[in-house]
Design a protein around this motif. Sequence first.
Motif, mmCIF file in Angstrom:
data_model
loop_
_atom_site.group_PDB
_atom_site.id
_atom_site.type_symbol
_atom_site.label_atom_id
_atom_site.label_comp_id
_atom_site.label_asym_id
_atom_site.label_seq_id
_atom_site.Cartn_x
_atom_site.Cartn_y
_atom_site.Cartn_z
ATOM 1 N N ARG A 1 -81.046 -5.616 15.647
ATOM 2 C CA ARG A 1 -80.257 -4.373 15.713
ATOM 3 C C ARG A 1 -81.041 -3.157 15.247
ATOM 4 O O ARG A 1 -80.835 -2.060 15.744
ATOM 5 C CB ARG A 1 -79.014 -4.504 14.848
ATOM 6 C CG ARG A 1 -77.940 -5.368 15.446
ATOM 7 C CD ARG A 1 -76.767 -5.382 14.540
ATOM 8 N NE ARG A 1 -77.197 -6.056 13.310
ATOM 9 C CZ ARG A 1 -76.391 -6.684 12.484
ATOM 10 N NH1 ARG A 1 -75.108 -6.700 12.712
ATOM 11 N NH2 ARG A 1 -76.847 -7.278 11.415
ATOM 12 N N ARG A 2 -81.938 -3.356 14.284
ATOM 13 C CA ARG A 2 -82.670 -2.214 13.725
ATOM 14 C C ARG A 2 -83.815 -1.746 14.604
ATOM 15 O O ARG A 2 -84.384 -0.680 14.365
ATOM 16 C CB ARG A 2 -83.253 -2.592 12.364
ATOM 17 C CG ARG A 2 -82.218 -2.960 11.358
ATOM 18 C CD ARG A 2 -82.809 -3.199 10.011
ATOM 19 N NE ARG A 2 -84.056 -3.955 10.095
ATOM 20 C CZ ARG A 2 -84.713 -4.390 9.044
ATOM 21 N NH1 ARG A 2 -84.257 -4.147 7.846
ATOM 22 N NH2 ARG A 2 -85.835 -5.060 9.179
ATOM 23 N N TYR A 3 -84.189 -2.531 15.590
ATOM 24 C CA TYR A 3 -85.387 -2.237 16.362
ATOM 25 C C TYR A 3 -85.037 -1.886 17.799
ATOM 26 O O TYR A 3 -84.250 -2.575 18.435
ATOM 27 C CB TYR A 3 -86.323 -3.462 16.372
ATOM 28 C CG TYR A 3 -86.569 -4.004 15.002
ATOM 29 C CD1 TYR A 3 -87.333 -3.305 14.081
ATOM 30 C CD2 TYR A 3 -85.993 -5.205 14.606
ATOM 31 C CE1 TYR A 3 -87.536 -3.800 12.812
ATOM 32 C CE2 TYR A 3 -86.197 -5.704 13.343
ATOM 33 C CZ TYR A 3 -86.972 -4.994 12.443
ATOM 34 O OH TYR A 3 -87.164 -5.479 11.187
ATOM 35 N N PRO A 4 -85.663 -0.844 18.329
ATOM 36 C CA PRO A 4 -85.452 -0.556 19.753
ATOM 37 C C PRO A 4 -86.118 -1.643 20.602
ATOM 38 O O PRO A 4 -87.112 -2.241 20.194
ATOM 39 C CB PRO A 4 -86.132 0.798 19.949
ATOM 40 C CG PRO A 4 -87.113 0.902 18.845
ATOM 41 C CD PRO A 4 -86.548 0.125 17.697
ATOM 42 N N ARG A 5 -85.549 -1.870 21.754
ATOM 43 C CA ARG A 5 -86.094 -2.894 22.647
ATOM 44 C C ARG A 5 -87.450 -2.424 23.171
ATOM 45 O O ARG A 5 -87.550 -1.354 23.781
ATOM 46 C CB ARG A 5 -85.132 -3.120 23.796
ATOM 47 C CG ARG A 5 -85.580 -4.158 24.779
ATOM 48 C CD ARG A 5 -84.556 -4.271 25.910
ATOM 49 N NE ARG A 5 -85.074 -5.071 26.988
ATOM 50 C CZ ARG A 5 -84.988 -6.390 27.037
ATOM 51 N NH1 ARG A 5 -84.396 -7.042 26.066
ATOM 52 N NH2 ARG A 5 -85.488 -7.046 28.056
ATOM 53 N N PRO A 6 -88.506 -3.202 22.967
ATOM 54 C CA PRO A 6 -89.820 -2.786 23.483
ATOM 55 C C PRO A 6 -89.846 -2.849 25.008
ATOM 56 O O PRO A 6 -89.213 -3.706 25.610
ATOM 57 C CB PRO A 6 -90.796 -3.799 22.870
ATOM 58 C CG PRO A 6 -89.990 -4.879 22.295
ATOM 59 C CD PRO A 6 -88.580 -4.440 22.210
ATOM 60 N N GLU A 7 -90.556 -1.925 25.598
ATOM 61 C CA GLU A 7 -90.636 -1.842 27.060
ATOM 62 C C GLU A 7 -92.080 -2.007 27.503
ATOM 63 O O GLU A 7 -93.009 -1.563 26.829
ATOM 64 C CB GLU A 7 -90.118 -0.478 27.538
ATOM 65 C CG GLU A 7 -88.672 -0.207 27.205
ATOM 66 C CD GLU A 7 -87.710 -1.099 27.964
ATOM 67 O OE1 GLU A 7 -88.038 -1.505 29.101
ATOM 68 O OE2 GLU A 7 -86.641 -1.399 27.408
ATOM 69 N N TYR A 8 -92.240 -2.626 28.661
ATOM 70 C CA TYR A 8 -93.567 -2.762 29.258
ATOM 71 C C TYR A 8 -94.039 -1.405 29.761
ATOM 72 O O TYR A 8 -93.241 -0.535 30.083
ATOM 73 C CB TYR A 8 -93.526 -3.734 30.434
ATOM 74 C CG TYR A 8 -93.323 -5.166 30.028
ATOM 75 C CD1 TYR A 8 -94.353 -5.894 29.450
ATOM 76 C CD2 TYR A 8 -92.106 -5.800 30.219
ATOM 77 C CE1 TYR A 8 -94.173 -7.207 29.073
ATOM 78 C CE2 TYR A 8 -91.915 -7.113 29.853
ATOM 79 C CZ TYR A 8 -92.952 -7.814 29.279
ATOM 80 O OH TYR A 8 -92.764 -9.114 28.908
ATOM 81 N N PHE A 9 -95.351 -1.216 29.804
ATOM 82 C CA PHE A 9 -95.950 -0.011 30.366
ATOM 83 C C PHE A 9 -96.793 -0.467 31.544
ATOM 84 O O PHE A 9 -97.872 -1.030 31.369
ATOM 85 C CB PHE A 9 -96.813 0.705 29.319
ATOM 86 C CG PHE A 9 -97.228 2.083 29.731
ATOM 87 C CD1 PHE A 9 -96.387 3.154 29.512
ATOM 88 C CD2 PHE A 9 -98.442 2.303 30.350
ATOM 89 C CE1 PHE A 9 -96.763 4.425 29.892
ATOM 90 C CE2 PHE A 9 -98.823 3.571 30.740
ATOM 91 C CZ PHE A 9 -97.974 4.638 30.507
ATOM 92 N N ASP A 10 -96.272 -0.271 32.746
ATOM 93 C CA ASP A 10 -96.928 -0.777 33.948
ATOM 94 C C ASP A 10 -97.764 0.311 34.595
ATOM 95 O O ASP A 10 -97.233 1.291 35.126
ATOM 96 C CB ASP A 10 -95.897 -1.288 34.955
ATOM 97 C CG ASP A 10 -95.176 -2.515 34.449
ATOM 98 O OD1 ASP A 10 -95.834 -3.332 33.776
ATOM 99 O OD2 ASP A 10 -93.972 -2.652 34.709
ATOM 100 N N ILE A 11 -99.063 0.126 34.535
ATOM 101 C CA ILE A 11 -99.975 1.013 35.249
ATOM 102 C C ILE A 11 -100.932 0.143 36.050
ATOM 103 O O ILE A 11 -101.169 -1.019 35.714
ATOM 104 C CB ILE A 11 -100.758 1.962 34.309
ATOM 105 C CG1 ILE A 11 -101.513 1.185 33.248
ATOM 106 C CG2 ILE A 11 -99.846 2.980 33.686
ATOM 107 C CD1 ILE A 11 -102.413 2.048 32.389
ATOM 108 N N VAL A 12 -101.473 0.709 37.098
ATOM 109 C CA VAL A 12 -102.398 -0.040 37.949
ATOM 110 C C VAL A 12 -103.750 -0.129 37.252
ATOM 111 O O VAL A 12 -104.120 0.716 36.441
ATOM 112 C CB VAL A 12 -102.541 0.612 39.341
ATOM 113 C CG1 VAL A 12 -101.243 0.536 40.104
ATOM 114 C CG2 VAL A 12 -103.013 2.034 39.226
#
Length: 179
Positions: A140-151
Amino acid sequence: MWWVVGVVVLAAVFSAYLGWTAQRVERLHTRARSAERALDAHLLRRAAAAAVVAEQAESVELYAAARLALDAEPGERETAENDLTRQLRTVTLDPADPAARTLIGTSRRVMLARQVHTDLVRDALSARRRVIVRLLGLTRRYPRPEYFDIVESALPDLPPLPSPSPAPPVEEVRPVQAV
């Protein structure tokens, strides 16, 4: 009496497991945030190096893509970085040029930082999917990590730097014997 000891031991083991799990979730999210910041720093360095190369080569398109990558908002960042990578693929770089060498080196670091970031995000998301973590709400305390998609960038490999001149051979020194 023995069942009281068993319950206490079982409670101790379960609480140790919960503590370990909570610490692991926290550590993975912290590392994912750190990797995201490191990736962002490498992307900024690459965009700055691309702007320098664009100024030297007088490439308007590359300079515009580099400026857009430098000025991009978080939601537009992936698109701007992908545009910069596509522009970098069209440029011929001279590995003897120090600015080009810097750009090639920073591009390599971007790809490495992206891979580290992807691995850590995958691990953090995997930890979030555990049943005990979801039931107890440990994320709950942590934002959901997101992938960083670059070519992937397709910059040329750097030739090895010339080796320094070989050191002169060292003469063997023999100890003086007493007569």
